[in-house]
Write a protein that holds these residues in place. Structure first.
Motif, PDB file in Angstrom:
ATOM      1  N   LYS A   1       5.119  -3.818   0.470  1.00 57.03           N
ATOM      2  CA  LYS A   1       5.273  -5.044  -0.307  1.00 57.03           C
ATOM      3  C   LYS A   1       6.011  -6.044   0.573  1.00 57.03           C
TER       4      LYS A   1
ATOM      5  N   PHE B   1       9.106  -1.979   1.772  1.00 55.62           N
ATOM      6  CA  PHE B   1       9.365  -3.397   1.474  1.00 55.62           C
ATOM      7  C   PHE B   1       9.846  -4.094   2.729  1.00 55.62           C
TER       8      PHE B   1
ATOM      9  N   TYR C   1      12.804  -4.794  -8.466  1.00 53.32           N
ATOM     10  CA  TYR C   1      11.785  -4.100  -7.658  1.00 53.32           C
ATOM     11  C   TYR C   1      10.926  -3.205  -8.553  1.00 53.32           C
ATOM     12  N   PRO C   2       9.593  -3.159  -8.370  1.00 48.72           N
ATOM     13  CA  PRO C   2       8.780  -3.758  -7.293  1.00 48.72           C
ATOM     14  C   PRO C   2       8.302  -5.177  -7.572  1.00 48.72           C
TER      15      PRO C   2
ATOM     16  N   ASP D   1       2.261  -7.864  -3.337  1.00 43.28           N
ATOM     17  CA  ASP D   1       2.235  -6.412  -3.434  1.00 43.28           C
ATOM     18  C   ASP D   1       1.579  -5.813  -2.190  1.00 43.28           C
ATOM     19  N   GLU D   2       1.433  -4.479  -2.165  1.00 47.50           N
ATOM     20  CA  GLU D   2       0.931  -3.795  -0.970  1.00 47.50           C
ATOM     21  C   GLU D   2      -0.526  -4.126  -0.665  1.00 47.50           C
ATOM     22  N   ASN D   3      -1.232  -4.708  -1.644  1.00 47.68           N
ATOM     23  CA  ASN D   3      -2.624  -5.112  -1.422  1.00 47.68           C
ATOM     24  C   ASN D   3      -2.739  -6.576  -1.006  1.00 47.68           C
TER      25      ASN D   3
ATOM     26  N   LYS E   1      -1.684  -9.092  -2.865  1.00 49.39           N
ATOM     27  CA  LYS E   1      -1.792  -9.954  -4.044  1.00 49.39           C
ATOM     28  C   LYS E   1      -0.448 -10.612  -4.348  1.00 49.39           C
TER      29      LYS E   1
ATOM     30  N   THR F   1       6.828  -6.648  -9.967  1.00 49.29           N
ATOM     31  CA  THR F   1       5.580  -6.881 -10.689  1.00 49.29           C
ATOM     32  C   THR F   1       5.880  -7.594 -12.004  1.00 49.29           C
TER      33      THR F   1
ATOM     34  N   CYS G   1      -6.318 -11.321  -3.006  1.00 51.43           N
ATOM     35  CA  CYS G   1      -5.533 -10.460  -2.128  1.00 51.43           C
ATOM     36  C   CYS G   1      -5.630 -10.973  -0.699  1.00 51.43           C
TER      37      CYS G   1
ATOM     38  N   LEU H   1       2.466 -11.605  -6.320  1.00 52.34           N
ATOM     39  CA  LEU H   1       3.125 -11.212  -7.564  1.00 52.34           C
ATOM     40  C   LEU H   1       3.805 -12.407  -8.216  1.00 52.34           C
TER      41      LEU H   1
END
Length: 572
Positions: free
Chosen positions: A43, A76, A151-152, A129-131, A133, A154, A11, A135
């Motif tokens: 994101k 986003f 979206y999102p 992603d929001e952390n 990481k 993943t 992350c 994708l």
């Protein structure tokens, strides 16, 4: 600044990823600064792009469409990482983007991000992603395929979409093909909506087309004629245009009045192109009355057989295949070169030569054009071979079938040819191109004395064997193979040569080549180094080998009691 983590599953801290020692903000195209801390919980898409990159300029509008759909969610954001070489170019390109950017002045951060995410080409889109990481680093392909539906972004969401597509294929119906989340209709040329449900139970042709593409322009009237005849017979058949045009005016101009279409720039068009593995234009996919795909592309069948190809079922195509076999068996020179009153060719002086005058001869059909560099390279070789064959065999002729763009180009190119030609713009050309499936030029077809097709590989045969390939039959090729094998008997499989001391030269079957020893042309056999792409005529290579043997003999035998090995003689 915090240390930037690696991308493989780790992350990233957005601030340490995107900031520098003296900068904790990003910029908008109006100059406003946006704190990197404001990205927390969002994101991100890191968009590596540049104004000088054509594929980038084509992809950016697509990304803008997706961004406009996702931006209202508030979770986003996209950050432009520029590959431009000067600030003026950066500003001009960024001025059209609705998202944020790394300032152009911070070249160190831009370069660091390039290295961190191993950017080998652009456009390149890394989605996090929001952390923080990663994708995927294949965001460009995902946006192209799934747009905002991805979206999102993943792995789970992408797999879900793939599963839905697979399910739609298994349970295909005209509705699963043509209905989208936001649309359950197709449109007429005057803009009226027609429910897709009205197409159920009909045979439907999905016509993928680009109005500016010549092949589509030429094909559309033929499809319209087939459509008209089928409707006159009362057949339950409809055409739905899947236009790939980018300009609405072009879309409207190419939209035939009686047909239906997806609305202009409908998002389903890319999905359908992907679903049906679109690889060529024009393409007409046939959906049967049960909603299942009957055929992936009947454009060629429509060109060749017209209304006879309907209803495009496997049984109908089997029937057409049998008809084709019968046609091939009955083929004569007249059947392929005469059409109504068009029963002649032209000679060098412009005089008409009757097709019937060529009956009983071996005839090569030469599809070529002045604008085509490979054609201009091959034509002198064909002229040389033509003269050599003609000197031995009067029952031989070549017919030039031009793909030139105008009469003057045709005349200029034909002036270098000693054979006959189809008149420029002759209607028989399109039939001949279809019949012999001419996908590229130069192409050379051999028609034997009986009027049957001998081979469509004549060009390669001439490049490999020259005039020796005549009359281009299987029997002649077998004779040549036996001749070449006999020729090489007694030759070494490998040898060394002073002109190429780095590696051994290996006896190899080759097409046409230039000898690196004498600079002359060669073919069939070469002593060859694949690693260095080095060729030598067998004659050139073997002459030195004979000289070496002769030199060894003149050196004589060593004196009694001595042994000579290479450059040193020692006592035994």
């Amino acid at each position: 600044m915090a240390e930037v983590g690696m991308i493989n599953g780790d992350c990233h801290d957005f601030k340490s990823l995107l900031s520098s020692l003296d900068r904790d903000f990003l910029v908008r195209n109006n100059g406003d600064q946006v704190k990197i801390d404001s990205l927390k919980g969002k994101k991100l898409g890191l968009y590596f792009s540049a104004s000088w990159c054509g594929p980038c300029r084509r992809f950016t509008p697509k990304l803008e469409e997706v961004y406009s759909q996702l931006s209202p969610k508030g979770d986003f954001e996209i950050i432009f990482v520029s590959g431009d070489e000067d600030e003026e170019s950066f500003n001009g390109y960024f001025s059209k983007m609705p998202w944020l950017a790394i300032p152009f002045s911070d070249s160190e951060t831009r370069s660091r991000l390039d290295d961190l995410f191993k950017v080998m080409g652009i456009p390149h889109l890394v989605l996090l992603d929001e952390n923080g990481k990663v994708l995927t680093d294949d965001g460009v392909a995902i946006i192209r395929e799934y747009e905002e539906e991805g979206y999102p972004f993943t792995p789970g969401r992408i797999q879900e979409l793939k599963d839905l597509e697979e399910k739609a294929r298994r349970e295909q119906s005209i509705k699963t093909v043509l209905v989208s989340r936001s649309r359950d209709f197709v449109v007429t040329s005057d803009g009226n909506k027609v429910p897709v449900s009205e197409l159920e139970g009909k045979t439907v042709g999905l016509y993928f087309s680009v109005s500016s593409y010549k092949a589509s322009v030429d094909f559309t009237p033929k499809l319209a004629e087939v459509y008209k005849k089928l409707k006159e017979k009362g057949e339950n058949f409809e055409i739905v245009v899947i236009s790939l045009d980018d300009e609405e005016e072009s879309f409207k101009e190419s939209f035939m009045a009686p047909w239906l279409a997806l609305p202009f720039k409908d998002k389903s068009r890319e999905k359908l192109a992907r679903c049906f593995d679109l690889s060529t234009l024009p393409t007409v996919v046939i959906i049967g009355p049960d909603g299942k795909t009957l055929h992936s592309n009947v454009a060629e069948a429509i060109e060749e057989h017209g209304i006879q190809a309907y209803p495009f079922t496997p049984e109908k195509f089997a029937e057409l295949a049998e008809l084709e076999k019968a046609k091939e068996a009955a083929q004569t020179l007249e059947s392929i070169l005469i059409s109504g009153d068009l029963d002649f060719l032209i000679g060098k002086d412009g005089a008409k030569v009757q097709v019937t005058d060529l009956v009983g001869k071996t005839v090569l059909l030469y599809f070529s054009a002045h604008w085509c560099p490979p054609c201009r390279f091959f034509t002198p070789k064909l002229v040389e071979v033509y003269k050599e064959i003609k000197a031995k065999n009067e029952a031989f002729e070549v017919v030039f079938i031009s793909s030139d763009r105008d009469q003057s180009s045709f005349e200029e190119y034909y002036s270098d040819m000693p054979w006959l030609a189809l008149p420029f713009g002759d209607a028989r050309k399109s039939f001949l191109s279809r019949k012999f499936k001419v996908q590229g030029i130069p192409m050379l077809i051999t028609i034997g004395p009986t009027g049957k097709t001998i081979t469509n590989d004549t060009r390669n045969l001439i490049m490999a064997h020259g005039a020796d390939a005549s009359p281009f039959t299987e029997e002649r090729l077998k004779e040549l193979e036996a001749k070449y094998e006999e020729m090489a008997k007694g030759w070494p499989e490998k040898l060394k040569h002073k002109l190429h001391e780095e590696h051994e030269l290996v006896l190899t079957r080759r097409g046409a080549y230039n000898c690196d020893g004498c600079n002359g042309g060669g073919q069939v056999w070469s002593f060859y180094c694949e690693e260095c792409d080095f060729d030598m005529h067998p004659k050139c290579a073997l002459e030195e080998a004979e000289e070496t043997k002769a030199d060894e003999k003149t050196e004589g035998n060593p004196k009694e009691g001595w042994v000579c090995d290479g450059e040193v003689c020692t006592r035994a």
